[in-house]
Scaffold this motif. Structure first.
Motif, PDB file in Angstrom:
ATOM      1  N   ALA A  69      41.064  35.839  34.850  1.00 58.07           N
ATOM      2  CA  ALA A  69      40.660  37.155  34.342  1.00 58.07           C
ATOM      3  C   ALA A  69      39.796  37.896  35.365  1.00 58.07           C
ATOM      4  O   ALA A  69      39.968  39.102  35.565  1.00 58.07           O
ATOM      5  CB  ALA A  69      39.907  36.997  33.026  1.00 58.07           C
ATOM      6  N   ALA A  70      38.891  37.178  36.008  1.00 61.02           N
ATOM      7  CA  ALA A  70      38.030  37.809  37.021  1.00 61.02           C
ATOM      8  C   ALA A  70      38.848  38.352  38.185  1.00 61.02           C
ATOM      9  O   ALA A  70      38.465  39.345  38.812  1.00 61.02           O
ATOM     10  CB  ALA A  70      36.991  36.805  37.522  1.00 61.02           C
ATOM     11  N   ALA A  71      39.981  37.713  38.456  1.00 57.61           N
ATOM     12  CA  ALA A  71      40.860  38.164  39.537  1.00 57.61           C
ATOM     13  C   ALA A  71      41.831  39.253  39.073  1.00 57.61           C
ATOM     14  O   ALA A  71      42.639  39.743  39.854  1.00 57.61           O
ATOM     15  CB  ALA A  71      41.633  36.976  40.107  1.00 57.61           C
ATOM     16  N   GLY A  72      41.774  39.604  37.776  1.00 57.45           N
ATOM     17  CA  GLY A  72      42.649  40.648  37.251  1.00 57.45           C
ATOM     18  C   GLY A  72      44.019  40.154  36.831  1.00 57.45           C
ATOM     19  O   GLY A  72      44.909  40.954  36.532  1.00 57.45           O
ATOM     20  N   VAL A  80      53.721  30.495  38.934  1.00 52.58           N
ATOM     21  CA  VAL A  80      53.459  30.364  40.367  1.00 52.58           C
ATOM     22  C   VAL A  80      52.404  31.382  40.785  1.00 52.58           C
ATOM     23  O   VAL A  80      51.492  31.073  41.555  1.00 52.58           O
ATOM     24  CB  VAL A  80      54.762  30.553  41.179  1.00 52.58           C
ATOM     25  CG1 VAL A  80      54.466  30.621  42.668  1.00 52.58           C
ATOM     26  CG2 VAL A  80      55.741  29.425  40.867  1.00 52.58           C
ATOM     27  N   ARG A  81      52.512  32.591  40.261  1.00 55.21           N
ATOM     28  CA  ARG A  81      51.538  33.641  40.592  1.00 55.21           C
ATOM     29  C   ARG A  81      50.132  33.233  40.149  1.00 55.21           C
ATOM     30  O   ARG A  81      49.160  33.441  40.862  1.00 55.21           O
ATOM     31  CB  ARG A  81      51.951  34.959  39.934  1.00 55.21           C
ATOM     32  CG  ARG A  81      50.986  36.086  40.172  1.00 55.21           C
ATOM     33  CD  ARG A  81      51.130  36.658  41.576  1.00 55.21           C
ATOM     34  NE  ARG A  81      50.139  37.698  41.760  1.00 55.21           N
ATOM     35  CZ  ARG A  81      49.270  37.737  42.769  1.00 55.21           C
ATOM     36  NH1 ARG A  81      49.307  36.823  43.701  1.00 55.21           N
ATOM     37  NH2 ARG A  81      48.395  38.692  42.851  1.00 55.21           N
ATOM     38  N   ALA A  82      50.004  32.649  38.958  1.00 52.59           N
ATOM     39  CA  ALA A  82      48.696  32.216  38.459  1.00 52.59           C
ATOM     40  C   ALA A  82      48.091  31.150  39.358  1.00 52.59           C
ATOM     41  O   ALA A  82      46.898  31.181  39.663  1.00 52.59           O
ATOM     42  CB  ALA A  82      48.819  31.700  37.030  1.00 52.59           C
ATOM     43  N   ILE A  83      48.917  30.215  39.799  1.00 57.21           N
ATOM     44  CA  ILE A  83      48.428  29.160  40.689  1.00 57.21           C
ATOM     45  C   ILE A  83      47.927  29.773  41.992  1.00 57.21           C
ATOM     46  O   ILE A  83      46.863  29.416  42.505  1.00 57.21           O
ATOM     47  CB  ILE A  83      49.540  28.125  40.987  1.00 57.21           C
ATOM     48  CG1 ILE A  83      50.059  27.487  39.699  1.00 57.21           C
ATOM     49  CG2 ILE A  83      49.060  27.078  41.967  1.00 57.21           C
ATOM     50  CD1 ILE A  83      49.048  26.734  38.900  1.00 57.21           C
ATOM     51  N   ALA A  89      41.107  32.516  44.290  1.00 58.86           N
ATOM     52  CA  ALA A  89      39.779  32.664  43.689  1.00 58.86           C
ATOM     53  C   ALA A  89      38.882  31.470  44.015  1.00 58.86           C
ATOM     54  O   ALA A  89      37.675  31.623  44.168  1.00 58.86           O
ATOM     55  CB  ALA A  89      39.905  32.822  42.180  1.00 58.86           C
ATOM     56  N   GLU A  90      39.473  30.307  44.126  1.00 52.94           N
ATOM     57  CA  GLU A  90      38.746  29.065  44.419  1.00 52.94           C
ATOM     58  C   GLU A  90      39.443  28.347  45.571  1.00 52.94           C
ATOM     59  O   GLU A  90      40.239  27.427  45.366  1.00 52.94           O
ATOM     60  CB  GLU A  90      38.709  28.163  43.183  1.00 52.94           C
ATOM     61  CG  GLU A  90      37.970  28.757  42.010  1.00 52.94           C
ATOM     62  CD  GLU A  90      36.479  28.924  42.264  1.00 52.94           C
ATOM     63  OE1 GLU A  90      35.914  28.146  43.056  1.00 52.94           O
ATOM     64  OE2 GLU A  90      35.890  29.833  41.666  1.00 52.94           O
TER      65      GLU A  90
END
Length: 111
Positions: A69-72, A80-83, A89-90
């Motif tokens: 969520a912080a990354a929008g 794959v996009r979430a990973i 982000a980390e």
């Protein structure tokens, strides 16, 4: 040939549980609270007790959703996009750790 499986990679996420210390401090404050302070402290004690019951997998899943969520990012946590977003982000997360963490997030309802 004999193949050995690789050990599970470190997730790179440490779940800290200081709820017991916080509960003790709130209980001590509640014992000395004025009538005006009592309702707020009682609610705080109840919230801490609620968080003590959350599993580590659920805590990790929430952590993933917070990072996404912080990354929008608003899509499914196991895509794959979430990973990719999670690893951006980390950056210390390995691919395997990000995948495992995303599985914890999928087990939760999206926020």
């Amino acid at each position: 040939m004999i193949f050995k499986s690789k050990p599970q990679p470190d997730l790179g996420v440490v779940v800290l549980r200081d709820a017991d210390r916080i509960a003790e401090a709130l209980t001590a404050a509640l014992a000395q609270a004025s009538d005006a302070e009592r309702p707020g402290l009682e609610r705080a004690v109840a919230l801490v007790a609620e968080t003590e019951r959350v599993s580590e997998a659920e805590s990790r899943g929430r952590w993933v959703w917070e990072r996404l969520a912080a990354a929008g990012y608003e899509g499914p946590a196991d895509s794959v996009r979430a990973i990719k977003v999670l690893r951006q982000a980390e950056p210390s997360l390995t691919l395997a750790a990000a995948v495992r963490l995303s599985k914890d997030a999928v087990r939760l309802d999206a926020p």
